[in-house]
Write a protein that holds these residues in place. Sequence first.
Motif, PDB file in Angstrom:
ATOM      1  N   ARG A  21       0.859  -1.196   0.000  1.00  0.00           N
ATOM      2  CA  ARG A  21       0.000   0.000   0.000  1.00  0.00           C
ATOM      3  C   ARG A  21       0.888   1.237   0.000  1.00  0.00           C
ATOM      4  O   ARG A  21       1.970   1.241   0.619  1.00  0.00           O
TER       5      ARG A  21
ATOM      6  N   ARG B 104       2.839   4.370   0.904  1.00  0.00           N
ATOM      7  CA  ARG B 104       3.252   4.881   2.226  1.00  0.00           C
ATOM      8  C   ARG B 104       2.934   6.371   2.305  1.00  0.00           C
ATOM      9  O   ARG B 104       3.556   7.196   1.638  1.00  0.00           O
TER      10      ARG B 104
ATOM     11  N   ASP C 208      -4.769   0.996  -1.213  1.00  0.00           N
ATOM     12  CA  ASP C 208      -4.060   2.131  -0.619  1.00  0.00           C
ATOM     13  C   ASP C 208      -4.907   2.742   0.506  1.00  0.00           C
ATOM     14  O   ASP C 208      -6.146   2.673   0.454  1.00  0.00           O
ATOM     15  N   PRO C 209      -4.239   3.360   1.500  1.00  0.00           N
ATOM     16  CA  PRO C 209      -5.011   3.992   2.599  1.00  0.00           C
ATOM     17  C   PRO C 209      -5.701   5.264   2.127  1.00  0.00           C
ATOM     18  O   PRO C 209      -5.170   6.372   2.261  1.00  0.00           O
TER      19      PRO C 209
ATOM     20  N   GLU D 247      -6.402   8.410   4.565  1.00  0.00           N
ATOM     21  CA  GLU D 247      -5.208   9.211   4.905  1.00  0.00           C
ATOM     22  C   GLU D 247      -4.716  10.001   3.692  1.00  0.00           C
ATOM     23  O   GLU D 247      -4.280  11.144   3.817  1.00  0.00           O
TER      24      GLU D 247
ATOM     25  N   ALA E 221     -13.568  -1.126   3.511  1.00  0.00           N
ATOM     26  CA  ALA E 221     -12.280  -0.794   2.896  1.00  0.00           C
ATOM     27  C   ALA E 221     -12.431   0.309   1.840  1.00  0.00           C
ATOM     28  O   ALA E 221     -11.466   0.981   1.495  1.00  0.00           O
TER      29      ALA E 221
ATOM     30  N   SER F   1      -5.809  -9.353  -0.381  1.00  0.00           N
ATOM     31  CA  SER F   1      -6.794  -8.344   0.045  1.00  0.00           C
ATOM     32  C   SER F   1      -8.098  -8.488  -0.709  1.00  0.00           C
ATOM     33  O   SER F   1      -9.172  -8.254  -0.172  1.00  0.00           O
TER      34      SER F   1
END
Length: 484
Positions: free
Chosen positions: A215, A217, A251-252, A255, A286, A402
């Motif tokens: 994912r 960073r 990916d987050p 954030e 998610a 995932s």
Amino acid sequence: MHNNPKLGLDENDRRTAGRLLTEFFDDYEQSLAERPIVPAVDRDALTRLLDTPFPDQGIGVEGFFREIDQKILPNSTTVSHPRFLAYVLGPPNGIAPYAEAIAATINQNCNFWQLSPAASVIERAVITWLGGLFGYDDEAGGTLTGGGSMATLSALSVALHARRQDYRDEGLQTAGSRLVLYTSTEAHRSVDKAAAILGIGLNNVRHVPTDDHYRMRVDVLEETVRADRAAGLEPFCVVATPGTVTSGSIDPIAEIADVCARDGMWLHLDGAYGALFVLSEHKRDAFEACGRADSIALDPHKLLFAPLEAGCLLVRDRTQLAQAHAFSSSYLTVEEDPLMLDYMDYGPQLSRNFKALKVWSALQTFGIDAFRSAMDDMLDLAQYMADLIETAPDLELMAPVSLTAVCFRIKGATEAAHTAVLAALSEDGTALLGPARLDGRHGMRACVTNYRTTRADIELIVDRLSDLARRHGGPVDGALKVTR
Ligand SMILES: Cc1ncc(COP(=O)(O)O)c(C=O)c1O
């Protein structure tokens, strides 16, 4: 006597064509699982077979169907085979061939609504439903595209127009600072391709490294944006991926959306593979933050099993989509009609086919629940495959699972050995899987985007893989020898 050229079918021909088409559909459906997944093709012979001069006198309806049966079908890949698990590509849903035939018959031009009134409303209904899955409201809009790559290309064009008020007139040929785009090292190459085509330039694309789950960073993203700003560059857009093409990592998004909001950057999501898993109850959380993105690319020709091509671009504020694409006098002089949209104002194409019909017809025919349960089944199958791989002594997973992409390798085997195993699997008719590369390590990848795949198919594949790994003695001087 001179015969007039004839391009229509008379009643007799129509009956014959209808009967032969129905027979073709039935035979194909019944023979799917026995068909070679990838045909053994002699390329020269195939070229000689099909690249022939066109006849002055036509071969007629029966002749046409004979060509399909004898020449085209035997040399076509069986994408619908239950053990076709390569790439992100699935079988078309059952009603799709009929919807495609109807779309071809009525041949609507989905550019301005007078040429396609029902199609305009249907496309809007499909787009509204898709947007609603991510919490987009009635300010949002979108358009069906040729695929996820095209959707991302258009999205980045919208982002550029939104960034620079004079973009339509000046393009990037201004003295302004360099615009920089951020994505991850696991992003699909369509992101680089779009940046290159649009003139952003690959030197201005940052590939942010990923964590141990592949994912993006966010800490590195923030640092890179800061450094670029300090160097006088202009960070303008982040492309995040909810479902990367190799491992399916997400990916987050929340954030990343925070970073974009703070730094005034456009957030585009490349959801071509993953976004439609929002339909699964088990995965919905998610995708919760996806609605914060400025635009989302997704692919009904993947997880809604629409036949190629059917991609989709959603934009949270549809006026921005129109500002980037509308050139028609109707848009410039007439107020937008909220009900009857002119889709030529939403993308680069003028003439457009009726893609929405194949999505709409499947949702109508089977209902949304059928798609929800297909998502759940595929997610379960991928997890089942991962479990089997974990218990197989010669195999190991390369990444957490995932979504439905399962990346794995034969312990100690080289890239060449993995390539040979993939070829052996395909040649003996077991399955078509694809190669995988993660962190510089080579392996294989099965991507379950196929509603026909069963547990028995997965067991057969893992058994055969274990067999290949074991029978050939595992790593021999770091290389696996495969005898076929
Ligand atoms: C994450 C991702 N992005 C983009 C694409 C490209 O989509 P398309 O082939 O519809 O252009 C793919 C295709 O698999 C993908 O997985």
